[in-house]
Design a protein around this motif. Structure first.
Motif, PDB file in Angstrom:
ATOM      1  N   ALA A  50       0.845  -1.235  -0.084  1.00  0.00           N
ATOM      2  CA  ALA A  50       0.032  -0.135  -0.137  1.00  0.00           C
ATOM      3  C   ALA A  50       0.739   1.194   0.066  1.00  0.00           C
ATOM      4  N   THR A  51       1.823   1.159   0.812  1.00  0.00           N
ATOM      5  CA  THR A  51       2.665   2.465   0.899  1.00  0.00           C
ATOM      6  C   THR A  51       3.892   2.535  -0.232  1.00  0.00           C
ATOM      7  N   PHE A  52       4.235   1.320  -0.995  1.00  0.00           N
ATOM      8  CA  PHE A  52       5.119   1.338  -1.947  1.00  0.00           C
ATOM      9  C   PHE A  52       4.613   1.746  -3.148  1.00  0.00           C
ATOM     10  N   VAL A  53       3.427   1.552  -3.399  1.00  0.00           N
ATOM     11  CA  VAL A  53       2.793   1.672  -4.692  1.00  0.00           C
ATOM     12  C   VAL A  53       1.761   2.876  -4.614  1.00  0.00           C
ATOM     13  N   GLY A  54       2.183   4.096  -5.375  1.00  0.00           N
ATOM     14  CA  GLY A  54       1.256   5.018  -5.226  1.00  0.00           C
ATOM     15  C   GLY A  54       1.954   6.319  -5.057  1.00  0.00           C
ATOM     16  N   ALA A  55       1.969   7.397  -5.567  1.00  0.00           N
ATOM     17  CA  ALA A  55       2.604   8.962  -5.483  1.00  0.00           C
ATOM     18  C   ALA A  55       1.559   9.933  -5.779  1.00  0.00           C
ATOM     19  N   PRO A  56       1.458  10.792  -4.624  1.00  0.00           N
ATOM     20  CA  PRO A  56       1.919  10.585  -3.119  1.00  0.00           C
ATOM     21  C   PRO A  56       1.568   9.321  -2.737  1.00  0.00           C
ATOM     22  N   PRO A  57       2.256   8.982  -1.512  1.00  0.00           N
ATOM     23  CA  PRO A  57       1.962   7.544  -1.011  1.00  0.00           C
ATOM     24  C   PRO A  57       0.547   7.426  -0.395  1.00  0.00           C
ATOM     25  N   MET A  58      -0.160   6.344   0.041  1.00  0.00           N
ATOM     26  CA  MET A  58      -1.215   6.282   0.710  1.00  0.00           C
ATOM     27  C   MET A  58      -1.256   6.621   2.200  1.00  0.00           C
ATOM     28  N   ASN A  59      -2.180   7.456   2.689  1.00  0.00           N
ATOM     29  CA  ASN A  59      -2.083   7.956   3.950  1.00  0.00           C
ATOM     30  C   ASN A  59      -2.479   6.826   4.754  1.00  0.00           C
ATOM     31  N   LEU A  60      -1.875   6.834   6.297  1.00  0.00           N
ATOM     32  CA  LEU A  60      -2.009   5.515   7.206  1.00  0.00           C
ATOM     33  C   LEU A  60      -2.515   6.224   8.348  1.00  0.00           C
ATOM     34  N   LEU A  61      -3.435   5.756   8.907  1.00  0.00           N
ATOM     35  CA  LEU A  61      -4.202   6.350  10.022  1.00  0.00           C
ATOM     36  C   LEU A  61      -4.209   5.389  11.100  1.00  0.00           C
ATOM     37  N   ARG A  62      -3.724   5.489  12.277  1.00  0.00           N
ATOM     38  CA  ARG A  62      -3.938   4.465  13.190  1.00  0.00           C
ATOM     39  C   ARG A  62      -5.145   4.762  14.282  1.00  0.00           C
ATOM     40  N   ALA A  63      -6.083   3.647  14.201  1.00  0.00           N
ATOM     41  CA  ALA A  63      -7.237   3.556  14.849  1.00  0.00           C
ATOM     42  C   ALA A  63      -7.423   2.285  15.791  1.00  0.00           C
ATOM     43  N   LYS A  64      -8.605   2.249  16.376  1.00  0.00           N
ATOM     44  CA  LYS A  64      -9.150   1.055  17.291  1.00  0.00           C
ATOM     45  C   LYS A  64     -10.505   1.223  16.985  1.00  0.00           C
ATOM     46  N   ARG A  65     -11.122  -0.144  17.134  1.00  0.00           N
ATOM     47  CA  ARG A  65     -12.604  -0.318  16.946  1.00  0.00           C
ATOM     48  C   ARG A  65     -13.357  -0.010  18.382  1.00  0.00           C
ATOM     49  N   ARG A  66     -14.167   0.886  18.245  1.00  0.00           N
ATOM     50  CA  ARG A  66     -15.045   1.293  19.503  1.00  0.00           C
ATOM     51  C   ARG A  66     -16.516   1.144  19.063  1.00  0.00           C
ATOM     52  N   GLY A  67     -17.095   0.141  19.370  1.00  0.00           N
ATOM     53  CA  GLY A  67     -18.452  -0.185  18.991  1.00  0.00           C
ATOM     54  C   GLY A  67     -18.578  -0.245  17.495  1.00  0.00           C
ATOM     55  N   ALA A  68     -19.437   0.675  16.904  1.00  0.00           N
ATOM     56  CA  ALA A  68     -19.829   0.349  15.419  1.00  0.00           C
ATOM     57  C   ALA A  68     -18.709   1.550  14.658  1.00  0.00           C
TER      58      ALA A  68
END
Length: 357
Positions: A231-249
């Motif tokens: 995901a990060t190697f292919v694509g310019a500008p590179p893909m955004n990566l957002l850290r998250a956790k599941r909380r309910g729905a």
């Protein structure tokens, strides 16, 4: 019968294993690009196919025939190197035909083959020149011509455009695409340039640490990356990566109250509290649109590339890149609402593997 089969290829140097079981099967006429960063094993694999290196295990078959232990000249392959490797004292004509000359091919057949290759590559007017009188792009055409006259079952290209400037690389990419469409020959092409891979390949093998991370069409690699690395190697500008956790729905971004609804089909996985990474490509964002989902981003840097404006910002400390129309006006410190569709989210688990919706 496959044109080229790579079966469980391993390569070790003492205790160091550089190829860890590579399996690829190519049909006749396919254009395979081995894509990856330096040291991933792509050139080692190409050299094993060419016979310039020996595999520590596994088999390679061309047209159904095993070529393990077969001399390079008897493998029915032709290779184009990064460094052109032309004979400086020979004319273009003799450079192109030198391999045929060494194989004692009749002079009239050799002449016809050289002329046909020169016509295909649009270098007919250069046949009497020597390499020192040519530009970089012209030298690369000569190197390709020398491979063309062999009429092999498989062409091998080892980063052939890396020595050219940006404009020449684009021109030569177009020429290589045109040649492949005309000749329909099987090609294995090594590069670290994801633009070359996306524009040239019928299939891409993304390599990392001696393994194939993902093998698929350019569309599959780009739209459905199997791992975070792809995901990060292919694509310019590179893909955004957002850290998250599941909380309910919903997914709640790390260190934030910002949440995004759980996509349909993910009601059971990931589990409550599980850490995930949300990937969103910069071009998936829209401005001034209330449809779909959205993030409020603080604008930090704006870069005009010509056809697009690249906005670098953040959501509660997490970096975001967005590609927006070039006439958009932003200033540092502005808050921008970026909308996107639910299906633009790519989800990855804590091990970096894609979560399929």
């Amino acid at each position: 019968m496959s044109a080229l089969e790579i079966q469980d290829i391993h390569k070790t140097y003492g205790q160091l294993e550089t190829l860890k079981g590579i399996n690829i099967s190519l049909e006749s006429g396919e254009f395979l690009v081995l894509l990856g960063s330096s040291g991933c094993g792509k050139s080692t694999l190409l050299n094993i196919i060419a016979g310039l290196a020996e595999a520590s295990g596994g088999d390679i078959r061309i047209g159904g025939r095993s070529i393990v232990g077969v001399h390079p000249k008897d493998r029915d392959i032709a290779m184009v190197f990064q460094s052109y490797a032309l004979y400086p004292n020979l004319t273009v004509h003799r450079n192109i035909g030198f391999g045929l000359e060494m194989r004692k091919v009749a002079a009239d057949v050799r002449e016809k083959s050289v002329r046909e290759a020169a016509k295909l590559l649009q270098i007919e007017n250069l046949l009497d020149r020597k390499p020192s009188q040519l530009s970089g792009g012209q030298r690369q055409r000569v190197a390709i011509g020398r491979a063309l006259v062999r009429n092999p079952q498989v062409f091998l290209f080892d980063e052939p455009l890396s020595n050219l400037d940006a404009k020449l690389r684009m021109e030569m990419r177009t020429e290589l695409k045109r040649l492949h469409q005309m000749l329909k020959t099987t090609v294995v092409y090594v590069t670290h340039d994801q633009i070359e891979a996306m524009t040239l390949a019928t299939r891409i093998a993304v390599m990392r640490d001696g393994r194939i991370e993902q093998l698929g069409t350019p569309e599959e690699i780009y739209n459905h990356p199997a791992t975070l690395y792809v995901a990060t190697f292919v694509g310019a500008p590179p893909m955004n990566l957002l850290r998250a956790k599941r909380r309910g729905a919903a997914f709640v971004l790390e260190g934030s109250t910002t949440s995004l609804p759980l996509p349909e089909g993910l009601q059971k996985t990931p589990a409550e509290g599980q850490e995930i990474t949300i990937g969103i490509r910069p071009e998936s964002f829209r401005l001034n649109d209330d449809a779909g989902l959205s993030l409020t981003v603080r604008c930090d840097v704006v870069e005009l590339t010509g056809p697009e404006l690249i906005v670098t910002g953040s959501v509660d400390g997490q970096r975001i890149l967005a590609s927006v129309p070039p006439r958009t006006r932003f200033s540092e410190g502005d808050y921008v609402k970026l909308a996107f569709d639910e299906d633009a989210m790519h989800l990855f688990d804590a091990n970096g593997m894609r979560i399929h919706t």
